[in-house]
Design an enzyme around this catalytic site. Structure first.
Site: not given
Ligand code: RIB
Length: 308
Positions: A250-253, A11, A13, A226, A288, A43, A292
């Site tokens: 994007a922390a989870g990614d 995507n 963003d 955590g 971002g 991500n 990030s």
């Molecule tokens: O997890 C974050 C992402 O969720 C963003 O980058 C956005 O594009 C959505 O897919």
């Protein structure tokens, strides 16, 4: 080092920084606007590549400027983007993101070309792929995610599903997973519970209930509390690194990309979760999505200097 295959979304963003998130029907004034490469699949691919993984991605973009920018961005991060397919008649996926003062966000996606990713698109990537790690999320059609998990199962791979955006999932999919990595919202929805926060003391029981749905291991991502990992042998908390949050996007990614790299390198599961926690914490300190995601040397240095 095992290879990593990411199947998922790309995507562009559209991000606006705000003081607070708006209430329904409310108009608020934002601050800066930026366009930043994102998408949960992309991500995770960028995170895995920046952290030292050998990464290939399968996805779809439109035949437009955003599609080209996102594909080039993957390639310049070191991801093999040969299976990111430009698709006619549909726009590249976009996400509208608001980020408030303390880093929490609201995200709405328009899937566009991501919705055109179909099971036959996966076959070329799986032809010469075995004994690696497959990363999945839920911004692609469910039937494609299910097909990917089935193909992965037959190739002695480790399959990690990030069940985001939150959705109820069939047991046939959940049983094919080595790892399920929900955040709080996703975990509660999978269990049919009302939305809310998960208290740390409730995490082991919720983790066990998620395990009963079928995956071999559950890693609950609990933000600044955590992560809690549960499988047949172990139930354990991994405290978060303490950082000043700027943007949680994007922390989870980043966590999942880092987890994949560490497992691909042969690290033990506790070590891999510790590494993923550190990478995710660093990503929260910058704005971002892909902008990030830290490099390997940044994460290694940070871990040398801080404790989770
Ligand atoms: O997890 C974050 C992402 O969720 C963003 O980058 C956005 O594009 C959505 O897919």
């Amino acid at each position: 080092m095992k290879p990593i295959l990411v199947i998922g979304s790309l995507n562009m963003d559209f991000v606006v920084q705000t003081e607070t998130l708006p209430l329904p029907g409310e108009t608020i004034k934002g601050r800066d606007f930026s366009m930043i490469p994102g998408g949960k699949g992309a991500n995770q691919a960028v995170a895995a590549a920046r952290l030292g993984g050998s990464v290939r991605m399968v996805g779809r973009v439109g035949q437009d400027e955003f599609g080209r920018t996102l594909t080039e961005g993957l390639a310049s991060a070191g991801v093999d983007a040969g299976q990111v397919l430009p698709t006619s008649g549909v726009a590249t996926g976009v996400a509208l993101i608001l980020v408030e003062r303390e880093g929490q966000n609201q995200i709405t996606i328009a899937a566009g070309a991501n919705d055109r990713l179909e099971p036959p698109d996966l076959e070329p990537a799986f032809q010469d792929f075995s004994r690696g790690i497959v990363l999945l999320q839920l911004e692609s059609p469910l039937q494609t995610v299910e097909a990917a998990a089935r193909l992965a199962c037959r190739r002695e791979t480790t399959t990690i599903l990030d069940p985001a955006p939150a959705a109820a999932l069939p047991q046939t999919l959940l049983r094919n997973l080595d790892f399920l990595t929900p955040n709080e919202t996703e975990a509660l929805l999978l269990l049919g519970e009302p939305p809310g926060e998960i208290r740390l003391e409730d995490a082991p029981a919720l983790g066990r209930r998620l395990l009963e749905l079928g995956p071999a291991t559950v890693v609950l991502k609990l933000g600044d509390k955590g992560a809690w990992m549960v499988n047949r042998h172990l139930s354990r908390h991994f405290p978060a690194y303490s950082v000043k949050p700027v943007d949680a996007t994007a922390a989870g990614d980043t966590f999942n990309g880092a987890l994949a790299v560490s497992l691909a390198e042969g690290a033990s599961l506790p070590r891999a979760i510790g590494f993923a926690n550190a990478a995710a914490a660093l990503s929260v300190t910058l704005p971002g999505a892909q902008a990030s995601i830290p490099s390997r040397s940044q994460v290694d240095r940070y871990r040398g200097e801080h404790r989770g």
